[in-house]
Design a protein around this motif. Structure first.
Motif, PDB file in Angstrom:
ATOM      1  N   LEU A  64     -18.438  16.917  -3.408  1.00 49.18           N
ATOM      2  CA  LEU A  64     -19.641  17.744  -3.361  1.00 49.18           C
ATOM      3  C   LEU A  64     -20.381  17.631  -4.683  1.00 49.18           C
ATOM      4  O   LEU A  64     -19.763  17.540  -5.750  1.00 49.18           O
ATOM      5  CB  LEU A  64     -19.266  19.209  -3.105  1.00 49.18           C
ATOM      6  CG  LEU A  64     -20.432  20.188  -2.886  1.00 49.18           C
ATOM      7  CD1 LEU A  64     -21.157  19.872  -1.574  1.00 49.18           C
ATOM      8  CD2 LEU A  64     -19.936  21.626  -2.865  1.00 49.18           C
ATOM      9  N   GLY A  65     -21.707  17.624  -4.620  1.00 47.77           N
ATOM     10  CA  GLY A  65     -22.526  17.663  -5.820  1.00 47.77           C
ATOM     11  C   GLY A  65     -22.666  19.102  -6.308  1.00 47.77           C
ATOM     12  O   GLY A  65     -23.050  19.989  -5.535  1.00 47.77           O
ATOM     13  N   LEU A  66     -22.326  19.347  -7.578  1.00 37.39           N
ATOM     14  CA  LEU A  66     -22.380  20.689  -8.142  1.00 37.39           C
ATOM     15  C   LEU A  66     -23.355  20.742  -9.306  1.00 37.39           C
ATOM     16  O   LEU A  66     -23.524  19.761 -10.032  1.00 37.39           O
ATOM     17  CB  LEU A  66     -20.992  21.110  -8.645  1.00 37.39           C
ATOM     18  CG  LEU A  66     -19.845  21.148  -7.631  1.00 37.39           C
ATOM     19  CD1 LEU A  66     -18.537  21.448  -8.337  1.00 37.39           C
ATOM     20  CD2 LEU A  66     -20.120  22.176  -6.545  1.00 37.39           C
ATOM     21  N   ASP A  67     -23.985  21.913  -9.485  1.00 43.10           N
ATOM     22  CA  ASP A  67     -24.744  22.180 -10.701  1.00 43.10           C
ATOM     23  C   ASP A  67     -23.799  22.728 -11.760  1.00 43.10           C
ATOM     24  O   ASP A  67     -22.689  23.184 -11.452  1.00 43.10           O
ATOM     25  CB  ASP A  67     -25.856  23.199 -10.427  1.00 43.10           C
ATOM     26  CG  ASP A  67     -26.939  22.644  -9.508  1.00 43.10           C
ATOM     27  OD1 ASP A  67     -27.192  21.418  -9.563  1.00 43.10           O
ATOM     28  OD2 ASP A  67     -27.502  23.431  -8.728  1.00 43.10           O
ATOM     29  N   SER A  68     -24.251  22.733 -12.999  1.00 41.50           N
ATOM     30  CA  SER A  68     -23.403  23.255 -14.086  1.00 41.50           C
ATOM     31  C   SER A  68     -22.934  24.676 -13.803  1.00 41.50           C
ATOM     32  O   SER A  68     -21.788  25.032 -14.091  1.00 41.50           O
ATOM     33  CB  SER A  68     -24.170  23.213 -15.415  1.00 41.50           C
ATOM     34  OG  SER A  68     -24.387  21.893 -15.828  1.00 41.50           O
ATOM     35  N   SER A  69     -23.811  25.485 -13.214  1.00 42.95           N
ATOM     36  CA  SER A  69     -23.487  26.892 -12.964  1.00 42.95           C
ATOM     37  C   SER A  69     -22.492  27.072 -11.821  1.00 42.95           C
ATOM     38  O   SER A  69     -21.937  28.162 -11.650  1.00 42.95           O
ATOM     39  CB  SER A  69     -24.763  27.679 -12.659  1.00 42.95           C
ATOM     40  OG  SER A  69     -25.426  27.136 -11.522  1.00 42.95           O
ATOM     41  N   ASP A  70     -22.259  26.016 -11.022  1.00 43.50           N
ATOM     42  CA  ASP A  70     -21.328  26.124  -9.898  1.00 43.50           C
ATOM     43  C   ASP A  70     -19.873  26.084 -10.333  1.00 43.50           C
ATOM     44  O   ASP A  70     -18.998  26.610  -9.640  1.00 43.50           O
ATOM     45  CB  ASP A  70     -21.576  24.989  -8.894  1.00 43.50           C
ATOM     46  CG  ASP A  70     -22.889  25.150  -8.148  1.00 43.50           C
ATOM     47  OD1 ASP A  70     -23.288  26.300  -7.897  1.00 43.50           O
ATOM     48  OD2 ASP A  70     -23.512  24.125  -7.814  1.00 43.50           O
ATOM     49  N   PHE A  71     -19.594  25.439 -11.461  1.00 44.51           N
ATOM     50  CA  PHE A  71     -18.210  25.313 -11.905  1.00 44.51           C
ATOM     51  C   PHE A  71     -17.690  26.688 -12.322  1.00 44.51           C
ATOM     52  O   PHE A  71     -18.272  27.350 -13.183  1.00 44.51           O
ATOM     53  CB  PHE A  71     -18.113  24.338 -13.072  1.00 44.51           C
ATOM     54  CG  PHE A  71     -18.322  22.897 -12.690  1.00 44.51           C
ATOM     55  CD1 PHE A  71     -17.247  22.100 -12.326  1.00 44.51           C
ATOM     56  CD2 PHE A  71     -19.593  22.352 -12.682  1.00 44.51           C
ATOM     57  CE1 PHE A  71     -17.440  20.770 -11.975  1.00 44.51           C
ATOM     58  CE2 PHE A  71     -19.797  21.029 -12.337  1.00 44.51           C
ATOM     59  CZ  PHE A  71     -18.719  20.234 -11.970  1.00 44.51           C
ATOM     60  N   LEU A  72     -16.591  27.094 -11.722  1.00 41.45           N
ATOM     61  CA  LEU A  72     -16.058  28.422 -12.008  1.00 41.45           C
ATOM     62  C   LEU A  72     -15.494  28.528 -13.410  1.00 41.45           C
ATOM     63  O   LEU A  72     -15.451  29.607 -13.998  1.00 41.45           O
ATOM     64  CB  LEU A  72     -14.975  28.777 -10.989  1.00 41.45           C
ATOM     65  CG  LEU A  72     -15.502  29.053  -9.573  1.00 41.45           C
ATOM     66  CD1 LEU A  72     -14.359  29.173  -8.594  1.00 41.45           C
ATOM     67  CD2 LEU A  72     -16.346  30.324  -9.555  1.00 41.45           C
ATOM     68  N   TYR A  73     -15.021  27.396 -13.966  1.00 40.56           N
ATOM     69  CA  TYR A  73     -14.557  27.395 -15.350  1.00 40.56           C
ATOM     70  C   TYR A  73     -15.054  26.141 -16.048  1.00 40.56           C
ATOM     71  O   TYR A  73     -14.992  25.038 -15.508  1.00 40.56           O
ATOM     72  CB  TYR A  73     -13.029  27.420 -15.447  1.00 40.56           C
ATOM     73  CG  TYR A  73     -12.558  27.101 -16.859  1.00 40.56           C
ATOM     74  CD1 TYR A  73     -12.597  28.076 -17.856  1.00 40.56           C
ATOM     75  CD2 TYR A  73     -12.139  25.819 -17.213  1.00 40.56           C
ATOM     76  CE1 TYR A  73     -12.221  27.781 -19.160  1.00 40.56           C
ATOM     77  CE2 TYR A  73     -11.751  25.523 -18.514  1.00 40.56           C
ATOM     78  CZ  TYR A  73     -11.795  26.501 -19.479  1.00 40.56           C
ATOM     79  OH  TYR A  73     -11.435  26.203 -20.766  1.00 40.56           O
ATOM     80  N   SER A  74     -15.530  26.325 -17.264  1.00 38.50           N
ATOM     81  CA  SER A  74     -15.835  25.213 -18.155  1.00 38.50           C
ATOM     82  C   SER A  74     -15.832  25.756 -19.575  1.00 38.50           C
ATOM     83  O   SER A  74     -16.313  26.867 -19.817  1.00 38.50           O
ATOM     84  CB  SER A  74     -17.195  24.587 -17.838  1.00 38.50           C
ATOM     85  OG  SER A  74     -17.532  23.620 -18.824  1.00 38.50           O
ATOM     86  N   PRO A  75     -15.291  25.008 -20.545  1.00 38.65           N
ATOM     87  CA  PRO A  75     -15.338  25.469 -21.940  1.00 38.65           C
ATOM     88  C   PRO A  75     -16.737  25.476 -22.520  1.00 38.65           C
ATOM     89  O   PRO A  75     -16.954  26.030 -23.595  1.00 38.65           O
ATOM     90  CB  PRO A  75     -14.428  24.475 -22.672  1.00 38.65           C
ATOM     91  CG  PRO A  75     -14.335  23.297 -21.784  1.00 38.65           C
ATOM     92  CD  PRO A  75     -14.523  23.779 -20.388  1.00 38.65           C
ATOM     93  N   THR A  76     -17.702  24.885 -21.817  1.00 38.59           N
ATOM     94  CA  THR A  76     -19.109  24.924 -22.214  1.00 38.59           C
ATOM     95  C   THR A  76     -19.964  24.898 -20.954  1.00 38.59           C
ATOM     96  O   THR A  76     -19.558  24.345 -19.919  1.00 38.59           O
ATOM     97  CB  THR A  76     -19.484  23.731 -23.111  1.00 38.59           C
ATOM     98  OG1 THR A  76     -20.910  23.739 -23.345  1.00 38.59           O
ATOM     99  CG2 THR A  76     -19.110  22.408 -22.455  1.00 38.59           C
ATOM    100  N   ARG A  77     -21.142  25.497 -21.032  1.00 37.21           N
ATOM    101  CA  ARG A  77     -22.010  25.474 -19.853  1.00 37.21           C
ATOM    102  C   ARG A  77     -22.722  24.141 -19.687  1.00 37.21           C
ATOM    103  O   ARG A  77     -23.348  23.887 -18.676  1.00 37.21           O
ATOM    104  CB  ARG A  77     -23.031  26.618 -19.904  1.00 37.21           C
ATOM    105  CG  ARG A  77     -24.022  26.576 -21.039  1.00 37.21           C
ATOM    106  CD  ARG A  77     -24.789  27.892 -21.126  1.00 37.21           C
ATOM    107  NE  ARG A  77     -25.785  27.908 -22.180  1.00 37.21           N
ATOM    108  CZ  ARG A  77     -27.070  27.625 -22.000  1.00 37.21           C
ATOM    109  NH1 ARG A  77     -27.500  27.276 -20.802  1.00 37.21           N
ATOM    110  NH2 ARG A  77     -27.927  27.680 -23.003  1.00 37.21           N
ATOM    111  N   PHE A  78     -22.599  23.271 -20.689  1.00 39.24           N
ATOM    112  CA  PHE A  78     -23.213  21.949 -20.614  1.00 39.24           C
ATOM    113  C   PHE A  78     -22.140  20.936 -20.203  1.00 39.24           C
ATOM    114  O   PHE A  78     -21.454  20.349 -21.045  1.00 39.24           O
ATOM    115  CB  PHE A  78     -23.847  21.566 -21.947  1.00 39.24           C
ATOM    116  CG  PHE A  78     -24.901  22.524 -22.417  1.00 39.24           C
ATOM    117  CD1 PHE A  78     -26.145  22.568 -21.786  1.00 39.24           C
ATOM    118  CD2 PHE A  78     -24.657  23.409 -23.460  1.00 39.24           C
ATOM    119  CE1 PHE A  78     -27.115  23.474 -22.202  1.00 39.24           C
ATOM    120  CE2 PHE A  78     -25.631  24.300 -23.882  1.00 39.24           C
ATOM    121  CZ  PHE A  78     -26.864  24.336 -23.254  1.00 39.24           C
TER     122      PHE A  78
END
Length: 364
Positions: A64-78
Motif C-alpha cells: 500500500l502507498g502511505l503518506d508520512s502521517s499514515d505511519f503509526l510509528y517513526s522516529p521522525t515525521r520525515f
C-alpha cells in the motif's frame, strides 16, 4: 530469531541473531538505537497495513502507498530522512528506487518489509511472507514493545478502550497509557501478583493500587505506597517508574520482543543488576519473549556475563559476541573497579596516549 536492517538511519547493513536476552553496546551514534528504532518502525509498518485492512495478494504479499502521517510509528515525521546516507528518493524504474529494507526470520518462516518512495510522493510499503507477516502485523498481541529512555507519564490519564492501548505499543508511547495498563493488570490476580513480585525484587515493600469509577470520573487513579507513604504515580522517582513500565508491558502486552533503550539511565547500579537478573528470568520462563537492552552500563554487562548475547555496534554495523575490555573501553566503562575485580588479573599496563587531541593526559 534473526533480524536484518538495510539502510535505516545510522545502519548501513546490520544482522542480529537474537538470543533470549541481548545487549546492544556501543559508543554514542554507533547505531544501536537506530537498530532498535528500525525494528519498531518495520513492525509498526506491518501493523499499519493490518489496521488499514490491506489484503494479502497471491496469498503472500501486502502492499500500500502511505503518506508520512499514515505511519503509526517513526522516529521522525520525515520518512525520506530515514534512509542511511541520503534521502529516500524515487526513480522511474522500480528496481532503481532506494529502499528501507527489513528482514525477520523465525523458525522456518521469513518476512520482508520494504519502504520506498512512490511516483506520487508517498511511500510504497510492502510486506512479503504471510505466516510471519501476520504475526508482525498483529494488533491484539503486538509483536514488540518499544520502551524509550526517560519515558515519563502524564499528570492525569483518561480511561481508554483496549484498542487505543494496543495501538500505543505500535506508536511507542505506551507510557501515556500506563495507568490504563496497570488498571487492566490489577483486574487479573495472577498478572498483578507476577508484576508486583518483579517490582518488589528491585524495590521491596512497594505496593501499587489502580482504581476507576466510570460513574464519577473519566480519569484513572494509580497510587504507589512506599514505606507507608502513598503518592500518585506521576510523583514517583524516574528509576522506579522505568521499572514499573518494563514489567507492566511484559504482563499486559505479552510481546515476543521487548526493546529497552537505556533502561538503566536513572537506576542505581545495584538495582541495575537486579533489573538484569529479573528480566533474564522473565525471558527464560516465557516460550516466546526475547529482550534487547541498549546500554552503556558495565553493571548490566557484569550481571548478564555469559547469560546474554552481546552485540557491539560500531559505525552502523553489529559485531556479535564481542567480549571483555574492548567493549568497556569503547563505552567508557572500563574503570579501576572493573579491572581489579577480575580474579585472573596478573598485570596492569598503564600508557599515555592521545585523548581528544591532548598529547599528554597529565595536561588535564
Amino acid at each position: 530469531m534473526k533480524i536484518t536492517i538495510d539502510k535505516f538511519k545510522r545502519i548501513d547493513f546490520a544482522e542480529v541473531n537474537l538470543d533470549k536476552v541481548n545487549i546492544f553496546i556501543g559508543a554514542n551514534n554507533s547505531g544501536k538505537s537506530s537498530f532498535i528504532q528500525g525494528v519498531q518502525f518495520a513492525v509498526s509498518s506491518c501493523q499499519t497495513l493490518s489496521l488499514k485492512g490491506v489484503h494479502w495478494r497471491k496469498k503472500h504479499t501486502q502492499t500500500l502507498g502511505l503518506d508520512s502521517s499514515d505511519f503509526l510509528y517513526s522516529p521522525t515525521r520525515f520518512i525520506e530522512d530515514l534512509h542511511n546516507g541520503s534521502k529516500l528518493v524515487g526513480a522511474r524504474r522500480k528496481e532503481d528506487r532506494k529502499k528501507l529494507l527489513f528482514t525477520f526470520s523465525k523458525d522456518d518462516d521469513i518476512a520482508y518489509i520494504s519502504v520506498s518512495r512512490s511516483k506520487n510522493g508517498g511511500f510504497d510499503t510492502t510486506v512479503e511472507g504471510r505466516p510471519l507477516g501476520v504475526i508482525l502485523g498483529s494488533i491484539d498481541r503486538p509483536f514488540c514493545v518499544y520502551v524509550p529512555g526517560l519515558a515519563g507519564v502524564p499528570i492525569e490519564e483518561r480511561y481508554a478502550p483496549p484498542i487505543t492501548i494496543k495501538k500505543s505499543a505500535i506508536r511507542g508511547d505506551s507510557n501515556n497509557f500506563l495507568r490504563n495498563i496497570l488498571l487492566s493488570i490489577s483486574q487479573n490476580t495472577d498478572s498483578m501478583a507476577s508484576f508486583i513480585h518483579s517490582v518488589n525484587l528491585l524495590y521491596p515493600g512497594i505496593s501499587i493500587a489502580a482504581s476507576y469509577d466510570e460513574h464519577r470520573t473519566e480519569f484513572i487513579q494509580v497510587n504507589v505506597t512506599i514505606s507507608g507513604h502513598q503518592m500518585p504515580l506521576d510523583s514517583v522517582g524516574t528509576g522506579l517508574l522505568q521499572v514499573i513500565q518494563a514489567f507492566a508491558y511484559i504482563e499486559y502486552f505479552n510481546p515476543q520482543l521487548l526493546l529497552l533503550d537505556e533502561p538503566d539511565a536513572h537506576i542505581h547500579p545495584t538495582k541495575q543488576k537486579l533489573l538484569a537478573h529479573e528480566l533474564l528470568r522473565k525471558a527464560n520462563e516465557s516460550a516466546d519473549l526475547r529482550i534487547v537492552f541498549s546500554t552503556h552500563s558495565r553493571y548490566i554487562l557484569d550481571a548478564l556475563e555469559d547469560k546474554a548475547r552481546v552485540f557491539h555496534f560500531e559505525h552502523g554495523k553489529a559485531i556479535p559476541d564481542v567480549q571483555g575490555s574492548k567493549i568497556l573501553l569503547d563505552i567508557g566503562a572500563a574503570d579501576a573497579d572493573y579491572l581489579f575485580s577480575k580474579k585472573n588479573l596478573k598485570y596492569v599496563i598503564a600508557t599515555e596516549d592521545k585523548v581528544d587531541g591532548v598529547d599528554d593526559k597529565k595536561a588535564y
